[in-house]
Design a protein around this motif. Sequence first.
Motif, PDB file in Angstrom:
ATOM      1  N   SER A   1       6.704   3.056 -16.132  1.00 32.22           N
ATOM      2  CA  SER A   1       6.703   2.865 -14.685  1.00 32.22           C
ATOM      3  C   SER A   1       6.173   4.095 -13.964  1.00 32.22           C
ATOM      4  CB  SER A   1       8.123   2.536 -14.213  1.00 32.22           C
ATOM      5  OG  SER A   1       8.179   2.465 -12.814  1.00 32.22           O
ATOM      6  N   GLN A   2       6.598   5.279 -14.398  1.00 24.90           N
ATOM      7  CA  GLN A   2       6.162   6.514 -13.752  1.00 24.90           C
ATOM      8  C   GLN A   2       4.671   6.748 -13.924  1.00 24.90           C
ATOM      9  OE1 GLN A   2       8.706   9.464 -15.546  1.00 24.90           O
ATOM     10  NE2 GLN A   2      10.519   8.824 -14.402  1.00 24.90           N
TER      11      GLN A   2
ATOM     12  N   THR B   1       2.358   4.481 -14.612  1.00 25.54           N
ATOM     13  CA  THR B   1       1.621   3.435 -13.903  1.00 25.54           C
ATOM     14  C   THR B   1       1.472   3.802 -12.437  1.00 25.54           C
ATOM     15  OG1 THR B   1       2.383   1.707 -15.422  1.00 25.54           O
ATOM     16  CG2 THR B   1       1.586   0.990 -13.277  1.00 25.54           C
ATOM     17  N   GLU B   2       2.541   4.308 -11.840  1.00 19.56           N
ATOM     18  CA  GLU B   2       2.486   4.751 -10.450  1.00 19.56           C
ATOM     19  C   GLU B   2       1.551   5.943 -10.296  1.00 19.56           C
ATOM     20  OE1 GLU B   2       2.651   5.479  -6.625  1.00 19.56           O
ATOM     21  OE2 GLU B   2       3.569   3.699  -7.515  1.00 19.56           O
TER      22      GLU B   2
ATOM     23  N   GLY C   1      -0.980   3.574  -8.960  1.00 17.60           N
ATOM     24  CA  GLY C   1      -0.168   3.076  -7.855  1.00 17.60           C
ATOM     25  C   GLY C   1      -0.808   3.193  -6.488  1.00 17.60           C
TER      26      GLY C   1
ATOM     27  N   SER D   1       7.697   7.111  -7.198  1.00 12.84           N
ATOM     28  CA  SER D   1       7.824   5.668  -7.404  1.00 12.84           C
ATOM     29  C   SER D   1       9.175   5.165  -6.901  1.00 12.84           C
ATOM     30  CB  SER D   1       7.648   5.310  -8.885  1.00 12.84           C
ATOM     31  OG  SER D   1       8.604   5.968  -9.686  1.00 12.84           O
TER      32      SER D   1
ATOM     33  N   LYS E   1       9.175   5.569  -2.810  1.00  9.82           N
ATOM     34  CA  LYS E   1       8.293   4.599  -2.155  1.00  9.82           C
ATOM     35  C   LYS E   1       9.078   3.401  -1.623  1.00  9.82           C
ATOM     36  CE  LYS E   1       4.549   2.940  -3.876  1.00  9.82           C
ATOM     37  NZ  LYS E   1       3.532   2.430  -4.840  1.00  9.82           N
TER      38      LYS E   1
ATOM     39  N   GLN F   1      -0.083   7.320  -0.060  1.00 13.58           N
ATOM     40  CA  GLN F   1      -0.974   6.523  -0.895  1.00 13.58           C
ATOM     41  C   GLN F   1      -2.432   6.715  -0.501  1.00 13.58           C
ATOM     42  OE1 GLN F   1       1.422   6.370  -2.933  1.00 13.58           O
ATOM     43  NE2 GLN F   1       1.016   4.287  -3.629  1.00 13.58           N
TER      44      GLN F   1
END
Length: 491
Positions: free
Chosen positions: A275-276, A278-279, A283, A428, A431, A453
């Motif tokens: 997850s980290q 990917t962000e 992201g 992440s 956000k 972003q």
Amino acid sequence: MEQEQHGYQCRGAFVLVTLLLTGLVFFLYQADFSVKTSQPAQPVVVELKRFTLDTNPDPAPRGPARIIRVLSTRNEHVLATLSPYGSGFERELLQRFADQYDYSLYWMHSRSPEEAWKALTKGEADLFIGLGFEPSEVLHHKVEAGPAYAHYRPVAVSVKAPAGSAFCPDTVLVTANTTLSAGKLTSDLCGSTRRRLSARRLPTLLGNVAGSKDAVAVVDSGRFRLWQPFFPALKAVTPMGRPVPYRWYWSESRPGLARDLSLFWKSSRSKRVLSQLTELYFGFLPKHTDPYAMHQLVQRVRYGASVWGDDIVRASKKYEIDPLLLMAVIYQESRFDAEAVSATGVRGLLQITADTARTLGIDRSNPHQAIEGGARYLKSLWDSLEGWNLSKWDRWFFTLAAYNQGPKNLEKAREKAISMGGEGATWSELKSIYPLLSKRTSCRGNEAVRYVQRVRFYYYVLHGLVVLAGPEMEDLGALSRVVSLETSPFS
């Protein structure tokens, strides 16, 4: 802070952006070449048999039993060149595994997924991290497939949308290092006269398609998103086929390694790391790149660098900020308009408030002072997060959020994240927290998220443009002297 601006609503702007961006990379990619990046050099590579091998995978190898022979194809998803955020999504993900289980990595780069697959099944490698690959044969009994951690759908990419329901391009292009096939372009009205061309690398293929109004490329949507900002004339005109899974494959001939890989992918740690990363790497990417916005970005950055490049260089070196990141902040704040004034009263290149300007002792309407003061304020926010135990990039994203909505609101977001059972230590996580602050405080939480972003995206684009153009890059004016960054916190 200033919001996204959209000018250039005429057809002529489309031509200009194509010339400025697509034209910039098109001629560079007519033949395959090694991209020179502003990141630290990768290990020296040599040709051995049919693979390209890293000759120095680990300065202190831990013995044969702890070395993993890794096969991959060379692409932006595995080994990043455009991105300023790290060595590459797949590479960093695998390095996290290796660090956790005490392995050394020996990288071998194959010319195609099929070639890597054959090497894995023959015992010439231990792990294949080819993305978007599905073997045509039934899995060999000595090879194990990891879980699919992402799915990307194949898309047809072109400079124009197909007319009506018929989609019969004269030329179909695919890359040699993907299993996507030109045969996926099917239509009841299409004959068998289409030509199929291929290229070793995706940017070569995209450059060829960008230069032809009739050609179509078949790519997966995940890889196309990484390159689209540099080929803004291209768009995904139609989805095709079923989604392609991204996963790892490993040999079962090393039971210990196979066990560790299985445990890693089943663990909660792998989900958190996934997850980290990917962000971090994806992201901030928009679903679609607006060619007019890209044209504006290039034009205004060129202008800003020519007028205030020396000031940006001095401030960047003094406060240890990547000059391209500082330029991304200035662009988001004011589009390099020194007289910009927002609805909330902030003004100047860095859109500094009156109170902050007094604290810094600067005239915010003076562009030279605004650049120095803005960089100093960014560095002070960065320094204030020293004890927060953040990764380098999360710390910068927190800094950007604090610059936009103030350090007190950043503290509130972090406290709320912790009160909800989180750690408050990653962007992440914050956000999703920032928008919640808008309901009970004066914090414009959604704006903070959009701000961070956008700055991240502009930074990615600027870094990519410099990488693609190498020493020939002149659009950044005075910044061209420092984009290779002798010393920086990003090295």
